[in-house]
Write an enzyme that holds these catalytic residues in place. Structure first.
Site, PDB file in Angstrom:
ATOM      1  N   ASP A 182       0.803  -1.224   0.000  1.00 52.45           N
ATOM      2  CA  ASP A 182       0.000   0.000   0.000  1.00 52.45           C
ATOM      3  C   ASP A 182       0.836   1.274   0.000  1.00 52.45           C
ATOM      4  O   ASP A 182       0.290   2.375  -0.004  1.00 52.45           O
ATOM      5  CB  ASP A 182      -0.944   0.010   1.208  1.00 52.45           C
ATOM      6  CG  ASP A 182      -2.116  -0.939   0.992  1.00 52.45           C
ATOM      7  OD1 ASP A 182      -2.190  -1.537  -0.089  1.00 52.45           O
ATOM      8  OD2 ASP A 182      -2.957  -1.072   1.897  1.00 52.45           O
ATOM      9  N   ASP A 197     -14.004  33.361 -35.744  1.00 53.04           N
ATOM     10  CA  ASP A 197     -13.430  32.023 -35.665  1.00 53.04           C
ATOM     11  C   ASP A 197     -14.311  31.096 -34.843  1.00 53.04           C
ATOM     12  O   ASP A 197     -14.467  29.915 -35.161  1.00 53.04           O
ATOM     13  CB  ASP A 197     -12.043  32.080 -35.024  1.00 53.04           C
ATOM     14  CG  ASP A 197     -11.009  32.592 -36.016  1.00 53.04           C
ATOM     15  OD1 ASP A 197     -11.356  32.669 -37.209  1.00 53.04           O
ATOM     16  OD2 ASP A 197      -9.889  32.905 -35.595  1.00 53.04           O
ATOM     17  N   GLY A 253      -9.350  20.157 -35.167  1.00 55.61           N
ATOM     18  CA  GLY A 253     -10.257  19.361 -35.981  1.00 55.61           C
ATOM     19  C   GLY A 253     -10.619  20.078 -37.257  1.00 55.61           C
ATOM     20  O   GLY A 253     -10.704  19.477 -38.323  1.00 55.61           O
ATOM     21  N   LEU A 254     -10.780  21.416 -37.154  1.00 55.23           N
ATOM     22  CA  LEU A 254     -11.071  22.214 -38.347  1.00 55.23           C
ATOM     23  C   LEU A 254      -9.921  22.114 -39.331  1.00 55.23           C
ATOM     24  O   LEU A 254     -10.118  21.939 -40.531  1.00 55.23           O
ATOM     25  CB  LEU A 254     -11.295  23.667 -37.941  1.00 55.23           C
ATOM     26  CG  LEU A 254     -11.396  24.682 -39.082  1.00 55.23           C
ATOM     27  CD1 LEU A 254     -12.613  24.392 -39.938  1.00 55.23           C
ATOM     28  CD2 LEU A 254     -11.457  26.099 -38.527  1.00 55.23           C
TER      29      LEU A 254
END
Length: 527
Positions: free
Chosen positions: A36, A287, A422-423
């Site tokens: 532990d 944008d 992504g764009l």
């Protein structure tokens, strides 16, 4: 029985370690087997703290179970006190040690040490890490202010007339998500309002600091999972009101300022007028209109999930399509918020259920913990981390709060950039067949160093038919200034701009393309 590979929270003794590690002059004796001790790595490797947690383990082994393991506890407590000389001792047990029922807290209390000993009863098989942190903080505070409880009837409450209001900031812990920088943002806001900070706890506080908590006029509950129980008790016993608004996002920050003003009896009109964040303007910019209506799935601890849903819906014009938490203690709040978005909340600590929901919903952005980041990566969905559990990259060296106005700016950058990437990928796909941007093309950032591309229409090189108009070889030439201006256009549309300009020059009988020609062509084709 279900085998769990990942978990959102550790056992409650890890929560107790977060409190001990956040504070100074506190030591935690943990009755636990050798295995532990792994929890140390959470603080030194993940959070990158420069010192080990202030924890001593009894580290019993299998062969010890046949003898008196209680002796291991008292010996570990004695050694810890003599070596570290803490102002207060926490004594508890791990989930494994709970099974042998040694009652280490009671054993330590019976040793009559000259410092407060706080026994921790943290049921490992029914509770989790955040609850353990909350209970540890609560019992430690009670122990350190116990001598003031009887005098509390005269208590605090509203600040004295003309005196500067004071507040405690409660909740930031070790391993918390951006706690270090959030505290700095809250201090700035309080300074703007003219409120002095009495104590910040548990992060950076000593037991002596906890003893001063009743001196403040009110408390700020920064992370409800950790501090709400303590704030409620301080309100009940010392008549200290507490601010419950968590200032994550522009709207919540303004609400926080208003609530502080109400609790402290301050006029915050000027402070509200002075609040300024870039997030609202950025989210209204051209944008960002591309991002309007993006479908977002949100999962994390309740504090950050609730805040994220409000920002996504109210400040970035996203569509919240999923909302959930692993914080069962705050499930009611999350269910209420989800219902306002017309959703059914996902309350679970099973990451496979979360993955199934994300797969079903197919959002365009996932906001979650490191677990959701892994899920989103597997599914190819943009993602950002908003909550613990976190990884090493979520403890940046730079200033990166989530709370306050600067926190809102950080959130805008963190959430929007994955979508903007992504764009860009979308455009890369669209222009993959373009003569200037195809798989075999030289990198566009090489500029003039790049070799000529097949079919490229430039004066004196080749000719190409474009939309039925043939531009004769050598029919026009580009001035150096016009070439420089052309290179300012993003690479993935630069070829199209060149062809249109040369077509415009040919149609209008121009032999030389200047900067003016470039913009005339732009205006012509943009009609």
């Amino acid at each position: 029985m279900q085998l769990t590979l990942w978990t959102y929270e550790g056992p409650p003794h890890v929560g107790a370690m977060r409190i001990a590690t956040a504070m100074r002059n506190v030591h935690y004796v943990l009755h636990a087997p050798q295995g532990d001790t792994y929890a140390d790595l959470l603080f030194t490797m993940i959070e990158r703290r420069s010192t080990r947690p202030p924890v001593s383990y009894t580290t019993f082994q299998a062969r010890d179970l046949g003898s008196d393991t209680a002796n291991l506890v008292t010996e570990a407590v004695r050694k810890a006190y003599e070596r570290f000389k803490p102002e207060a001792l926490l004594v508890g047990e791990s989930c494994t040690a709970e099974l042998i029922q040694d009652q280490p807290g009671s054993l330590a209390q019976g040793m009559n040490l000259p410092v407060p000993v706080v026994p921790l009863e943290l049921p490992a098989y029914s509770r989790k890490e955040n609850w353990g942190a909350s209970e540890t903080f609560y019992h430690l505070v009670r122990a350190m202010v116990a001598d003031q409880v009887e005098q509390s009837d005269a208590g605090a409450g509203a600040p004295s007339q003309g005196a500067q209001p004071t507040a405690n900031i409660l909740g930031p812990t070790a391993l918390g998500f951006r706690c270090r920088d959030d505290v700095e943002e809250i201090k700035r806001l309080l300074a703007l309002l003219g409120v002095a900070v009495n104590v910040v706890a548990p992060e950076g506080a000593t037991p002596a600091d906890l003893h001063r908590l009743p001196d403040a006029d009110f408390n700020i509950c920064l992370y409800p999972e950790i501090a709400r129980t303590t704030c409620a008790w301080l309100k009940r016993v010392f008549h200290q009101p507490f601010v419950s608004t968590v200032p994550i996002g522009v709207g919540a920050t303004r609400d926080f300022v208003i609530e502080v003003g109400e609790v402290a009896g301050l006029d915050v009109t000027d402070a509200l007028a002075a609040l300024d964040s870039r997030l609202p303007w950025y989210s209204r910019s051209v944008d960002s209109t591309y991002l309007t209506g993006k479908r977002v799935f949100i999962f994390g601890d309740a504090t950050h999930a609730l805040a994220a849903a409000r920002i996504a819906n109210d400040e970035l014009a996203f569509e919240v399509v999923g909302l959930g938490t692993y914080s069962r203690e705050m499930a009611r709040e999350v269910r209420e918020a989800a219902s306002r978005y017309g959703l059914e909340a996902l309350i679970t600590d099973d990451y496979l259920e979360v993955e199934a929901r994300v797969t079903e919903l197919q959002p365009e952005l996932v906001l979650g913990t490191q677990m959701e980041r892994h899920i989103a990566k597997r599914l190819g969905i943009a993602c950002a981390v908003i909550s613990a559990p976190v990884h090493v990259q979520d403890f940046p060296a730079r200033y990166s709060p989530q709370m306050g106005l600067e926190g809102a700016n950080v959130i805008f950058d963190t959430w929007v950039h994955p979508l903007m990437m992504g764009l860009e990928e979308h455009l890369l796909g669209m222009f993959r067949g373009d003569f200037e941007f195809h798989d075999g093309a030289t990198a566009s950032h090489l500029g003039s160093e790049a070799p000529p591309k097949p079919g490229l229409v430039t004066a004196g090189v080749t000719a190409e038919e474009d939309e039925g108009v043939v531009v004769e070889e050598g029919s026009c030439s580009w001035t150096p200034e016009a070439e420089t201006e052309l290179r300012k256009i993003p690479f993935f549309v630069r070829g199209k701009a060149r062809r249109n300009t040369e077509r415009f020059a040919a149609e209008t009988g121009l032999a030389s393309i200047t900067v003016e020609t470039l913009y005339d062509a732009k205006a012509y084709f943009g009609r």
